[in-house]
Design a protein around this motif. Structure first.
Motif, mmCIF file in Angstrom:
data_model
loop_
_atom_site.group_PDB
_atom_site.id
_atom_site.type_symbol
_atom_site.label_atom_id
_atom_site.label_comp_id
_atom_site.label_asym_id
_atom_site.label_seq_id
_atom_site.Cartn_x
_atom_site.Cartn_y
_atom_site.Cartn_z
ATOM 1 N N ARG A 145 0.805 -1.212 0.000
ATOM 2 C CA ARG A 145 0.000 0.000 0.000
ATOM 3 C C ARG A 145 0.844 1.272 0.000
ATOM 4 N NH1 ARG A 145 -5.228 1.529 1.418
ATOM 5 N NH2 ARG A 145 -5.240 3.748 1.842
ATOM 6 N N GLY A 146 1.935 1.253 0.790
ATOM 7 C CA GLY A 146 2.761 2.453 0.902
ATOM 8 C C GLY A 146 3.278 2.918 -0.451
ATOM 9 N N ASN A 163 -7.823 -0.394 -1.360
ATOM 10 C CA ASN A 163 -8.857 -0.558 -0.349
ATOM 11 C C ASN A 163 -8.248 -1.356 0.793
ATOM 12 O OD1 ASN A 163 -11.086 -0.937 1.143
ATOM 13 N ND2 ASN A 163 -12.336 -1.874 -0.467
ATOM 14 N N GLY A 164 -7.775 -0.657 1.820
ATOM 15 C CA GLY A 164 -7.045 -1.354 2.876
ATOM 16 C C GLY A 164 -5.746 -1.841 2.297
ATOM 17 N N GLN A 165 -5.491 -3.151 2.353
ATOM 18 C CA GLN A 165 -4.269 -3.660 1.760
ATOM 19 C C GLN A 165 -4.530 -4.225 0.372
ATOM 20 O OE1 GLN A 165 -1.147 -3.521 2.413
ATOM 21 N NE2 GLN A 165 -1.522 -2.337 4.254
ATOM 22 N N ALA A 166 -5.760 -4.069 -0.113
ATOM 23 C CA ALA A 166 -6.094 -4.702 -1.383
ATOM 24 C C ALA A 166 -5.981 -3.710 -2.517
ATOM 25 C CB ALA A 166 -7.502 -5.274 -1.333
ATOM 26 N N ILE A 167 -5.694 -4.223 -3.695
ATOM 27 C CA ILE A 167 -5.660 -3.405 -4.899
ATOM 28 C C ILE A 167 -6.868 -3.784 -5.726
ATOM 29 C CG2 ILE A 167 -4.290 -2.741 -6.875
ATOM 30 C CD1 ILE A 167 -1.928 -4.068 -5.442
ATOM 31 N N MET A 168 -7.673 -2.787 -6.098
ATOM 32 C CA MET A 168 -8.885 -3.080 -6.863
ATOM 33 C C MET A 168 -8.599 -2.945 -8.336
ATOM 34 S SD MET A 168 -10.381 -3.306 -4.110
ATOM 35 C CE MET A 168 -12.107 -3.197 -3.906
ATOM 36 N N ALA A 169 -8.980 -3.959 -9.071
ATOM 37 C CA ALA A 169 -8.771 -3.880 -10.520
ATOM 38 C C ALA A 169 -10.019 -4.354 -11.213
ATOM 39 C CB ALA A 169 -7.579 -4.722 -10.934
ATOM 40 N N ASN A 221 -9.547 -8.472 -7.530
ATOM 41 C CA ASN A 221 -8.749 -7.708 -6.580
ATOM 42 C C ASN A 221 -7.595 -8.536 -6.098
ATOM 43 O OD1 ASN A 221 -10.878 -6.011 -6.871
ATOM 44 N ND2 ASN A 221 -11.898 -6.758 -5.033
ATOM 45 N N LEU A 222 -6.548 -7.832 -5.648
ATOM 46 C CA LEU A 222 -5.402 -8.538 -5.090
ATOM 47 C C LEU A 222 -5.190 -8.032 -3.684
ATOM 48 C CD1 LEU A 222 -2.812 -10.220 -5.180
ATOM 49 C CD2 LEU A 222 -1.669 -8.284 -6.175
ATOM 50 N N ASP A 223 -5.339 -8.903 -2.721
ATOM 51 C CA ASP A 223 -5.051 -8.507 -1.343
ATOM 52 C C ASP A 223 -3.755 -9.189 -0.959
ATOM 53 O OD1 ASP A 223 -4.902 -7.916 1.324
ATOM 54 O OD2 ASP A 223 -7.050 -8.092 1.613
ATOM 55 N N ALA A 224 -2.651 -8.422 -1.046
ATOM 56 C CA ALA A 224 -1.336 -9.025 -0.874
ATOM 57 C C ALA A 224 -1.161 -9.614 0.507
ATOM 58 C CB ALA A 224 -0.263 -7.983 -1.147
ATOM 59 N N LEU A 225 -1.749 -8.951 1.490
ATOM 60 C CA LEU A 225 -1.568 -9.434 2.865
ATOM 61 C C LEU A 225 -2.209 -10.798 3.024
ATOM 62 C CD1 LEU A 225 -0.402 -8.729 5.551
ATOM 63 C CD2 LEU A 225 -2.516 -7.581 6.147
#
Lengths: 609, 477
Positions: free
Chosen positions: A462-463, A483-489, A493-497
């Motif tokens: 996220r940073g 969105n939080g730690q997620a990337i919306m596409a 979505n990709l929530d790396a955490l």
């Protein structure tokens, strides 16, 4: 905090380092660590000064932007980490003080470049970086590599100079935010300027067909400078590429021209070059016998990803390209540093002569493992997030051919990253390397730092993505949605955490299973079974030798750009020899002949005209 | 005012004296050099009438901004070259004094026939210097070509005198401006050939290879430095002030000069001996400067010229000494020679990088000026060719530099034990001289306005391209 002041301090600091190194090499190299640390902290604080401008010597103007800050932080981190290795190489160099001086001067060149506010400043710092790093490369194994690096970079510099002169003539100003605006309405001129401008980015990043300098320079440069070359200097090309779609109104200027799959044709051709770089880089890396050349070809392939991502210039692709730059910088620097440690201890980087380094340097092994996982784009490392973004963007736009190249590169990268891992680190220690001492902590610290960054950005991206979002906003592109730690596409979505947590569970499970079951039986390195024949050349049957031979045979007779480059160089030499023979003959009569011919031409020309 | 004549008279007088006082000729040479440079600090701009005949009938000596710059460059170069290579002068002191007089005369004079006379004096000294160290065949080659060139130059002057009835340069420039360019095609071309031989433009420069290729550490920097500077300054004055030509002849002259530039760099790329590389680079740079003069860009041409000659003096002095001590200037045999001579190596590097036009050096400033100038005239082909030849230049200079500093064959690490075993020793004069010039190159690269404004008195020089301002004093008329 004044940026011009920092530039001057760096300049003075490099000369002080030079003179200190003349008396005491080690102290001089410690100075490089201190100075790069100072610059890193300085640049970090500059984040509060976004938008301010500074000027120097009346000609150079700086402006602090998110873009410049992002690139400078990456560069400063890489230079700082690699500086820790300098003290160990001081005895090995023929000119240690020169090395320290050029190290810091090239650092100054990159920082100045990223904060430039007008094209002339970009050109000045570009050239400074090129010539200072040219003097470091031949301190390693090859003089020709330095010449090749300089010549190919010159091709790019000339494109940059031509662009800046042309635009100054038309517009009267060289300020980055203003100089290209008028091109939005002039497609023909815009095409020429676009090609000239992006040429410098292509040559610096090592995109096909300008990729030939990378394996030579990165492979043969001193082991402590290769991380900087690969992780740092190549990113200068990324900077210019970003400017060529972010500031240069590329999409607007070409909007009435030919389009392929919605992308203007010139940009599409550049993306194709990037795709070819991915394929060429991957295939050549799979074939490499030398660990550093392998990593250099991997840089070529990753350069292709960065180019494609940035040229897409949209919400996801641009974010992917920019983040891949950061990931590749850290991962590549970390892996080159790991190989440098191995080379320092064993004096070789040829893969078939190494093996079993995990037993002697487990920390180095872990660092190398983390960085190559990131290079291959496997979760949970950072490389996965950026590649995911790029491939999302490609799929979304429907660019099938380029997406194919991207997938090919991803899968091919599993092949080439595994080769040095298994052949250099895994396996058993060769006899001649039995008595190696572990590397010192000074070498371990930067490697752990870089590997930590690689892991961190894979888990908590996220940073980085916030900053990239700000950069995107500054050039008018929709920032990537978080969105939080997620990337919306668009396609998911990709929530790396979450990915990391799941991966962590899997890792722990595998660890438990490994500990629970029986240990493997150790077999001697050269114990090869051949059904009743004696083997006299056991080394050739060891698995590290000719690792991927069946696959390599598929493309064994490939055309080579290096051969074309050699031929061009030979042709230039032939023209020179011809000139020498015809115009500079020993006999003055030939000259008199030429003079007479010219006079006749003039006379006839005067009569006819 | 009358100091102008002393710039020529003192060296000439001392030259005659040195024939009587043979043992002191080198000291007299130094005295003349120092006095000339000293005079330049107090000289005033203006004209001097010689012999009482008012212009345009008589001979005048002109010091305007342009010739003042040329005089400063020439005399400082000459003095520096003599100081650095004192031990090589041997018995050529008188010849050098005459050369000094002739070179200063070429720049100062305002009369075209007087220019021819000084050109001949200078050429004779050049032929004698070229024959130093038994280099007879190449000096003869130079003599043949040079004589042809001067003869054609005289023919051109005769044609101009026949057409316009005057020999004064300013008067000629006024009269030529009134006629159509086609009238002066032939005399212009004849004068061009005469100057092109000295200025090393192709195809008139076949002598350069033999003469500079075998010159030692006093002759080479003189011919590539002082002589080159003077002939190009004179070329500039004639072709931007007097013989202003328009498109048809201009295209031909530009073709010759641009071809010189490109082919010179190609030829340099194919060579492996340092002196040959440097001399072809001189030829290429002369082509570039001539191109700029013919296009009318006087200030960029002057800047590029200054950059070239100062760098070449450093490079040729160092190379000359290396060749003298080790009997070779093949790069492959001299690998790593700078390892024991770091000051010389650094100066050599700075001079080369300045020639390439890299930032932090004066060459960058001149290159930017050249490019701005050409683009402001909306000429695009020539800059493209210049940039292309810069790439080739970069290739051979960097190849030379990297091999002179570093040792080892391809694939071997650069280590001290692979260093060449040739030994060179440099006198402290050389070390100080090249170091001072290199420091000046770096300082002028970072603060170009410092020195140039002092010479011109005011104005920033970027985009300052006003020939009127430069050729201020109109020959005394």
């Amino acid at each position: 905090m004044d940026l011009s002041l920092m530039a001057i301090l760096l300049l003075i600091g490099s000369f002080i380092t030079y003179f200190v190194s003349r008396s005491n090499k080690k102290v001089g190299s410690y100075l490089t660590i201190l100075i790069t640390l100072f610059a890193l902290m300085y640049v970090y604080i500059l984040k509060n000064n976004i938008g301010l401008t500074y000027e120097l010597f009346g000609v150079i103007t700086f402006k602090v932007t998110y873009l410049g800050w992002y690139f400078s932080i990456i560069m400063a981190t890489v230079y700082f980490s690699a500086a820790f290795f300098n003290p160990f190489w001081m005895e090995k160099f023929l000119y240690p003080s020169q090395y320290n001086l050029m190290y810091l001067l090239s650092f100054l060149g990159t920082i100045g470049l990223f904060f430039s506010n007008d094209l002339l400043t970009i050109f000045i710092f570009w050239e400074i970086t090129v010539w200072t790093s040219t003097f470091i490369i031949p301190l390693g194994k090859s003089r020709k590599a330095g010449v090749m690096y300089f010549v190919i970079s010159s091709i790019g510099s000339m494109g940059l100079l031509f662009t800046l002169m042309l635009m100054y003539n038309k517009v009267g100003t060289l300020e980055i935010s203003k100089v290209f605006n008028m091109l939005a309405n002039e497609p023909k001129l815009a095409s020429i300027v676009f090609v000239m401008f992006i040429l410098s980015g292509l040559t610096k990043m090592g995109i096909f067909p300008f990729h030939i300098w990378l394996p030579q320079a990165h492979g043969n440069a001193p082991n402590t400078f290769s991380p900087v070359l690969s992780g740092g200097l190549v990113k200068m090309g990324g900077f210019i590429t970003f400017l060529s779609v972010g500031v240069f109104p590329a999409y607007e200027a070409f909007k009435d021209g030919l389009h392929i799959a919605g992308i203007p044709i010139l940009i599409y051709i550049m993306m194709l070059l990037g795709a070819v770089s991915i394929i060429v880089g991957t295939l050549m890396a799979i074939k490499s016998e030398d660990a550093k050349k392998l990593l250099a070809y991997s840089s070529v392939a990753n350069g292709g990803y960065i180019l494609i991502g940035i040229l897409l210039a949209d919400q996801l692709g641009l974010a992917g390209g920019m983040m891949h730059m950061l990931n590749h910088a850290f991962a590549s620097a970390a892996s080159f540093l790991a190989i440098a440690v191995v080379a320092y201890k064993t004096n070789t980087t040829k893969i078939s002569e190494l093996g079993g380094m995990i037993h002697k340097m487990p920390v180095t092994y872990t660092v190398f493992l983390i960085s190559i996982i990131s290079l291959a784009g496997i979760p949970p490392m950072g490389g996965f997030v950026s590649k995911w973004l790029i491939i999302q963007a490609l799929a979304d736009k429907g660019l099938l051919l380029i997406a194919f190249a991207a997938f090919f590169g991803s899968i091919g990268s599993f092949l080439y990253v595994f080769r040095p891992l298994s052949a250099v680190f895994l396996g058993q220690v060769a006899e001649r390397n039995e008595n190696l001492t572990p590397p010192s902590n000074m070498m371990r610290v930067p490697m752990i730092f870089l590997a930590g960054l690689v892991l961190y950005f894979g888990v908590l991206p996220r940073g980085v993505l916030e900053i990239i979002g700000k950069i995107q906003a500054s050039v008018g592109i929709t920032p990537v949605e978080l969105n939080g730690q997620a990337i919306m596409a668009v396609n998911g979505n990709l929530d790396a955490l979450k990915v990391f947590v799941i991966f962590g569970f899997g890792f722990v499970l595998a660890l438990l299973l490994f500990l629970a079951f029986k240990k493997p039986r150790k077999v001697d390195l050269m114990d090869t079974y051949t059904s009743a024949e004696f083997i006299y050349t056991k080394e050739l049957y060891h698995y590290a030798h000719d690792f991927y031979a069946p696959f390599e045979r598929l493309y064994g007779n490939h055309p080579s750009v290096e051969k074309w480059a050699d031929q061009i160089s030979y042709k230039v030499k032939e023209v020179g020899d011809l000139v020498n023979k015809v115009f500079f003959n020993f006999n003055p009569s030939l000259s008199i002949l030429w003079i007479t011919v010219l006079i006749v031409i003039i006379y006839l020309g005067g009569v006819i005209i | 005012m009358n100091l102008q004549i002393l710039l020529i008279a003192i060296p000439l007088l001392l030259a005659f004296l040195s024939l009587l006082l043979k043992k002191q000729s080198n000291n007299l040479l130094l005295v003349a050099g120092v006095m000339n440079v000293a005079f330049l600090t107090i000289i005033q701009k203006g004209t001097t009438v010689i012999g009482g005949f008012q212009p345009p009938f008589g001979i005048t000596l002109v010091v305007d901004n342009y010739s003042f710059m040329a005089l400063v460059v020439l005399n400082i170069l000459f003095l520096t070259t003599i100081l650095m290579s004192r031990n090589s002068i041997e018995e050529y002191g008188s010849v050098l004094l005459v050369a000094m007089a002739g070179l200063n005369g070429m720049i100062l004079t305002g009369d075209i026939f007087n220019l021819f006379v000084f050109l001949e004096i200078t050429s004779i000294t050049a032929y004698i210097l070229a024959s130093k160290n038994n280099n007879y065949k190449n000096a003869f080659h130079y003599l043949v070509i040079g004589t042809l060139g001067s003869g054609l130059f005289l023919f051109g002057i005769a044609l101009l005198y026949g057409m316009f009835g005057t020999l004064n340069m300013h008067d000629l420039s006024i009269r030529i401006a009134d006629v159509d360019s086609a009238v002066i095609v032939l005399p212009t071309f004849m004068i061009f050939i005469g100057l092109a031989v000295e200025s090393k433009l192709m195809p008139f420069s076949s002598w350069v290879k033999g003469v500079l290729g075998n010159a030692d550490d006093i002759v080479a920097p003189l011919i590539a430095g002082s002589y080159a500077a003077t002939s190009l300054f004179v070329f500039g004055r004639l072709f931007s002030q007097v013989l202003v030509i328009d498109s048809s002849l201009k295209i031909l002259l530009l073709t010759i000069t641009v071809v010189t530039l490109v082919l010179g760099e190609f030829a340099a790329f194919s060579k492996s001996k340092i002196k040959e590389i440097l001399l072809f680079s001189s030829i290429g740079q002369a082509g570039l400067v001539a191109t700029l003069f013919v296009s009318g860009l006087v200030l960029p041409a002057v800047l590029q010229l200054i950059n070239n000659v100062f760098s070449k003096v450093v490079l040729f002095t160092i190379t000359g000494k290396i060749a003298k001590d080790t009997d070779t200037d093949e790069i492959a045999e001299l690998r790593g020679i700078f390892a024991d001579h770091k000051i010389i190596g650094v100066s050599f590097t700075i001079a080369s990088l300045s020639l390439l036009g890299l930032p932090l050096f004066f060459g960058f400033y001149s290159k930017i000026n050249v490019m701005f100038g050409l683009f402001s005239l909306n000429i695009y082909l020539i800059p493209a060719l210049i940039l292309f030849s810069t790439i080739i230049e970069g290739a051979y200079f960097i190849r030379m530099l990297l091999n002179l500093w570093n040792t080892g064959e391809e694939g071997e690490k650069s280590k001290l034990e692979y260093k060449t075993d040739k030994i060179v020793s440099f006198s402290k004069y050389k070390k100080i001289g090249v170091l001072v010039i290199s420091i000046v190159i770096v300082l002028m690269g970072i603060f170009p306005s410092l020195l140039l404004d002092n010479l011109y008195g005011d104005k920033t020089l970027l985009n300052e391209n006003n020939p009127e301002y430069i050729f201020e004093i109109k020959g005394g008329m």
